[in-house]
Design a protein around this motif. Structure first.
Motif, PDB file in Angstrom:
ATOM      1  N   GLY A 127      43.176  29.833  28.714  1.00 38.85           N
ATOM      2  CA  GLY A 127      42.612  29.141  29.866  1.00 38.85           C
ATOM      3  C   GLY A 127      43.458  29.390  31.096  1.00 38.85           C
ATOM      4  N   LYS A 180      47.470  23.908  21.433  1.00 40.15           N
ATOM      5  CA  LYS A 180      47.421  24.295  22.850  1.00 40.15           C
ATOM      6  C   LYS A 180      48.837  24.271  23.405  1.00 40.15           C
ATOM      7  N   LEU A 230      41.554  19.210  16.515  1.00 43.31           N
ATOM      8  CA  LEU A 230      40.630  19.706  15.502  1.00 43.31           C
ATOM      9  C   LEU A 230      39.904  20.912  16.080  1.00 43.31           C
ATOM     10  N   GLY A 278      34.504  26.524  30.720  1.00 44.25           N
ATOM     11  CA  GLY A 278      35.620  26.769  29.816  1.00 44.25           C
ATOM     12  C   GLY A 278      36.019  25.524  29.038  1.00 44.25           C
ATOM     13  N   ASN A 279      35.568  24.378  29.493  1.00 40.32           N
ATOM     14  CA  ASN A 279      35.932  23.122  28.824  1.00 40.32           C
ATOM     15  C   ASN A 279      34.905  22.698  27.775  1.00 40.32           C
ATOM     16  N   LYS A 302      40.932  15.991  29.759  1.00 38.26           N
ATOM     17  CA  LYS A 302      41.995  15.394  30.572  1.00 38.26           C
ATOM     18  C   LYS A 302      41.498  14.913  31.938  1.00 38.26           C
TER      19      LYS A 302
END
Ligand SMILES: Nc1ncnc2c1ncn2[C@@H]1O[C@H](COP(=O)(O)OP(=O)(O)OP(=O)(O)O)[C@@H](O)[C@H]1O
Ligand SMILES: [Mg+2]
Length: 241
Positions: free
Chosen positions: A33, A50, A121, A175-176, A194
């Motif tokens: 990302g 991440k 997950l 992208g999210n 977020k």
């Protein structure tokens, strides 16, 4: 083969990626990302990790981003992984397991040989492979897999769910969101919540007022549908896959 001067190397290498970009510090990359890389968790099957990417020295970054990162370095609670975990926990406290079909579960910040990471997950397709992001379906190898209308309808369902639960998820970008197939149609699962707490506004009135929240979510969902329509004109007409 002569060694390329450092300035000519792909900038990603300096950040720990293999030359072909498929691995980061030896772990299989799912996607990279803007600020983080998401890899398959080698220690926990069915999970991903991440990591915050170190700033790419070869790339000029806006002053705003440099200030934000310097600020986050001083306050770890403002770092992306910490924000995301906090946002997910807040939503889970409100909605419980009803969250699971809409948002990828975040588990914990974990210390690994490659540094501190957020373990989540892994959202997968029926074949067990990581579900493609909406971005990949618009611009990457998955382009053309779903008709634009079906993807837009999936955005509309996410929008309705956000409204129904008053969730200020404003960062509705391709992208999210990853795409899974349920009952023969594409559904979107959010993998980055977020923005629910990490607002860019100085005075976050759109989080305090239901009406403003609704309007902002509707604007963002409309923009995403427009993007889908603009970038998926061939969707559904490509043969095969
Ligand atoms: N739980 C998950 N399951 C499957 N794929 C995921 C998951 N989380 C992230 N991904 C993949 O990683 C990509 C980037 O994820 P994410 O939005 O969390 O990072 P980011 O955008 O780099 O972070 P930032 O928003 O700070 O720049 C997604 O588009 C998706 O392809
Ligand atoms: Mg993101």
């Amino acid at each position: 083969m002569p060694t390329a001067p450092a300035a000519q190397l792909p900038s990603a290498s300096a950040q720990g990626f293999s030359d072909d970009g498929r691995f980061w510090r030896g772990m299989q990359v799912i996607a990279r990302g803007a600020n983080r890389v998401c890899v398959i968790d080698p220690a926990a099957p069915g999970h991903c990790l991440k990591y915050a990417l170190p700033a790419d020295a070869g790339r000029r970054r806006p002053l705003r981003h440099r200030i934000r990162d310097a600020w986050a370095d001083l306050r770890p609670a403002r770092q992306a992984n910490a924000l995301e975990l906090r946002a997910w926990r807040g939503l889970h406290a409100r909605l419980g397991d009803r969250l699971d079909s809409h948002v990828a579960a975040c588990q914990a910040l974990v210390d690994t040989p490659a540094g501190r990471a957020l373990r989540c997950l892994l959202v997968t397709g029926a074949d067990g492979a990581p579900a493609p992001s909406l971005y990949a379906l618009l611009f990457g190898s998955g382009r053309g897999h779903y008709p634009a209308d079906a993807l837009c309808d999936a955005v509309t369902r996410v929008e309705a769910w956000l409204h129904a639960n008053a969730i200020p998820l404003f960062d509705l970008n391709s992208g999210n969101l990853v795409v899974v197939e349920r009952a023969g149609r594409p559904e979107l699962v959010c993998v980055d919540v977020k923005s629910v707490i990490g607002g860019k506004e100085i005075v976050p009135i759109s989080r305090w007022s239901r009406r403003l929240m609704r309007r902002k979510i509707a604007r963002r969902a409309k923009r995403l549908r427009e993007r889908i329509r603009a970038h998926a004109p061939l969707a559904g007409v490509q043969a095969g896959h």
